[in-house]
Design a protein around this motif. Sequence first.
Motif, PDB file in Angstrom:
ATOM      1  N   VAL A 114      -9.172  -9.843  -4.798  1.00 17.25           N
ATOM      2  CA  VAL A 114      -8.643 -11.020  -4.109  1.00 17.25           C
ATOM      3  C   VAL A 114      -7.549 -10.555  -3.153  1.00 17.25           C
ATOM      4  N   GLY A 115      -7.728 -10.851  -1.877  1.00 19.96           N
ATOM      5  CA  GLY A 115      -6.750 -10.449  -0.874  1.00 19.96           C
ATOM      6  C   GLY A 115      -5.966 -11.631  -0.330  1.00 19.96           C
ATOM      7  N   ARG A 116      -4.761 -11.356   0.120  1.00 20.13           N
ATOM      8  CA  ARG A 116      -3.921 -12.406   0.699  1.00 20.13           C
ATOM      9  C   ARG A 116      -4.607 -13.078   1.884  1.00 20.13           C
ATOM     10  N   GLU A 117      -5.257 -12.274   2.713  1.00 14.59           N
ATOM     11  CA  GLU A 117      -5.897 -12.833   3.904  1.00 14.59           C
ATOM     12  C   GLU A 117      -7.061 -13.749   3.516  1.00 14.59           C
ATOM     13  N   LYS A 118      -7.818 -13.368   2.508  1.00 13.37           N
ATOM     14  CA  LYS A 118      -8.918 -14.220   2.031  1.00 13.37           C
ATOM     15  C   LYS A 118      -8.370 -15.549   1.515  1.00 13.37           C
TER      16      LYS A 118
ATOM     17  N   SER B 208       3.822 -13.821  -9.082  1.00  8.72           N
ATOM     18  CA  SER B 208       4.115 -12.473  -8.610  1.00  8.72           C
ATOM     19  C   SER B 208       3.611 -12.218  -7.192  1.00  8.72           C
ATOM     20  N   ASP B 209       2.686 -13.048  -6.729  1.00  8.03           N
ATOM     21  CA  ASP B 209       2.124 -12.925  -5.383  1.00  8.03           C
ATOM     22  C   ASP B 209       1.610 -14.299  -4.994  1.00  8.03           C
ATOM     23  N   VAL B 210       1.078 -14.397  -3.769  1.00  9.66           N
ATOM     24  CA  VAL B 210       0.513 -15.684  -3.374  1.00  9.66           C
ATOM     25  C   VAL B 210      -0.648 -16.012  -4.308  1.00  9.66           C
TER      26      VAL B 210
ATOM     27  N   GLN C 140     -19.205 -29.381  -9.974  1.00  6.02           N
ATOM     28  CA  GLN C 140     -18.416 -28.173 -10.147  1.00  6.02           C
ATOM     29  C   GLN C 140     -17.137 -28.552 -10.869  1.00  6.02           C
ATOM     30  N   LYS C 141     -16.733 -27.762 -11.842  1.00  8.16           N
ATOM     31  CA  LYS C 141     -15.430 -27.983 -12.470  1.00  8.16           C
ATOM     32  C   LYS C 141     -14.869 -26.648 -12.933  1.00  8.16           C
ATOM     33  N   PHE C 142     -13.532 -26.632 -13.100  1.00  8.83           N
ATOM     34  CA  PHE C 142     -12.822 -25.409 -13.441  1.00  8.83           C
ATOM     35  C   PHE C 142     -11.818 -25.682 -14.545  1.00  8.83           C
ATOM     36  N   ALA C 143     -11.617 -24.700 -15.416  1.00  5.72           N
ATOM     37  CA  ALA C 143     -10.566 -24.749 -16.430  1.00  5.72           C
ATOM     38  C   ALA C 143      -9.805 -23.425 -16.339  1.00  5.72           C
ATOM     39  N   TYR C 144      -8.563 -23.519 -15.871  1.00  7.45           N
ATOM     40  CA  TYR C 144      -7.754 -22.334 -15.608  1.00  7.45           C
ATOM     41  C   TYR C 144      -6.873 -21.950 -16.784  1.00  7.45           C
ATOM     42  N   THR C 145      -6.781 -20.635 -17.044  1.00  7.59           N
ATOM     43  CA  THR C 145      -5.785 -20.078 -17.939  1.00  7.59           C
ATOM     44  C   THR C 145      -4.533 -19.759 -17.126  1.00  7.59           C
ATOM     45  N   ARG C 146      -4.771 -19.265 -15.905  1.00  8.96           N
ATOM     46  CA  ARG C 146      -3.681 -18.983 -14.963  1.00  8.96           C
ATOM     47  C   ARG C 146      -4.255 -19.010 -13.552  1.00  8.96           C
ATOM     48  N   PRO C 147      -3.407 -19.136 -12.534  1.00  6.98           N
ATOM     49  CA  PRO C 147      -3.927 -19.141 -11.161  1.00  6.98           C
ATOM     50  C   PRO C 147      -4.506 -17.780 -10.761  1.00  6.98           C
ATOM     51  N   VAL C 148      -5.404 -17.799  -9.816  1.00  7.27           N
ATOM     52  CA  VAL C 148      -5.900 -16.575  -9.178  1.00  7.27           C
ATOM     53  C   VAL C 148      -4.803 -16.111  -8.228  1.00  7.27           C
ATOM     54  N   ARG C 149      -4.487 -14.805  -8.288  1.00  5.89           N
ATOM     55  CA  ARG C 149      -3.425 -14.239  -7.466  1.00  5.89           C
ATOM     56  C   ARG C 149      -3.977 -13.158  -6.541  1.00  5.89           C
ATOM     57  N   ALA C 150      -3.312 -12.994  -5.411  1.00  2.00           N
ATOM     58  CA  ALA C 150      -3.640 -11.867  -4.531  1.00  2.00           C
ATOM     59  C   ALA C 150      -3.467 -10.592  -5.341  1.00  2.00           C
ATOM     60  N   GLY C 151      -4.396  -9.674  -5.190  1.00  2.00           N
ATOM     61  CA  GLY C 151      -4.355  -8.420  -5.930  1.00  2.00           C
ATOM     62  C   GLY C 151      -5.214  -8.429  -7.184  1.00  2.00           C
TER      63      GLY C 151
ATOM     64  N   ASP D 106      -9.788 -10.801 -15.287  1.00  2.00           N
ATOM     65  CA  ASP D 106      -9.178  -9.822 -14.388  1.00  2.00           C
ATOM     66  C   ASP D 106      -9.454  -8.402 -14.893  1.00  2.00           C
ATOM     67  N   ALA D 107      -8.901  -7.415 -14.211  1.00  2.00           N
ATOM     68  CA  ALA D 107      -9.180  -6.010 -14.527  1.00  2.00           C
ATOM     69  C   ALA D 107      -8.691  -5.605 -15.916  1.00  2.00           C
ATOM     70  N   THR D 108      -7.734  -6.340 -16.472  1.00  2.00           N
ATOM     71  CA  THR D 108      -7.238  -6.021 -17.813  1.00  2.00           C
ATOM     72  C   THR D 108      -8.053  -6.719 -18.899  1.00  2.00           C
ATOM     73  N   GLY D 109      -8.997  -7.553 -18.472  1.00  2.00           N
ATOM     74  CA  GLY D 109      -9.800  -8.311 -19.434  1.00  2.00           C
ATOM     75  C   GLY D 109      -9.242  -9.684 -19.735  1.00  2.00           C
ATOM     76  N   GLU D 110      -8.101 -10.029 -19.115  1.00  2.00           N
ATOM     77  CA  GLU D 110      -7.495 -11.342 -19.341  1.00  2.00           C
ATOM     78  C   GLU D 110      -8.355 -12.437 -18.723  1.00  2.00           C
ATOM     79  N   HIS D 111      -8.567 -13.511 -19.476  1.00  2.00           N
ATOM     80  CA  HIS D 111      -9.296 -14.667 -18.960  1.00  2.00           C
ATOM     81  C   HIS D 111      -8.444 -15.355 -17.896  1.00  2.00           C
ATOM     82  N   VAL D 112      -9.077 -15.681 -16.765  1.00  2.00           N
ATOM     83  CA  VAL D 112      -8.376 -16.352 -15.672  1.00  2.00           C
ATOM     84  C   VAL D 112      -8.858 -17.794 -15.554  1.00  2.00           C
ATOM     85  N   VAL D 113     -10.156 -17.982 -15.525  1.00  4.91           N
ATOM     86  CA  VAL D 113     -10.700 -19.325 -15.318  1.00  4.91           C
ATOM     87  C   VAL D 113     -12.146 -19.364 -15.819  1.00  4.91           C
TER      88      VAL D 113
END
Length: 152
Positions: free
Chosen positions: A20-24, A51-53, A89-100, A129-136
């Motif tokens: 995920v990039g800031r520009e995207k 920690s980021d956008v 479409q529906k979403f259930a978030y554990t945390r927001p998606v962040r740049a990086g 994410d890369a650590t295996g943490e659930h995001v959404v």
Amino acid sequence: MALDQSFVGRTYPPTDPYEVGREKIREFAEAVGDANPAYTDLEAAKELGHSDVIAPPTFVFTITFKAAGLVIQDPQLGLNYDRVVHGDQKFAYTRPVRAGDRLTVTSTIEAIKSLAGNDILDIRGEVHDATGEHVVTAWTKLVSRAADAEEA
């Protein structure tokens, strides 16, 4: 022809990581007309404790729908994509998606139903994410419209 009910519960391999990039994020926020500064301004995001956008809530659709393509393109499932419309479409978030973030998606067929000759396919995408943490978790409902009598 109705979709095979035995596919309910089938899980497909995780996608390759998507970075995920800031520009995207900025481009997506502009495309959907969301001017929330947390999507484009690092300092504004940090003031909110990030920690980021961060990405708008529907940003994740860009990767979960691509992951659902593994299901859609499964020749054994027999889905005629020419007849498919997006139903929900529906979403259930554990945390927001962040740049990086480097995100992977694992898709599972949750349900297959037939209604008035239409096939309804529910796909769940688990995003980590890369650590295996659930995001959404994202749920996509696709409707494969019944063939017209003239087409049958």
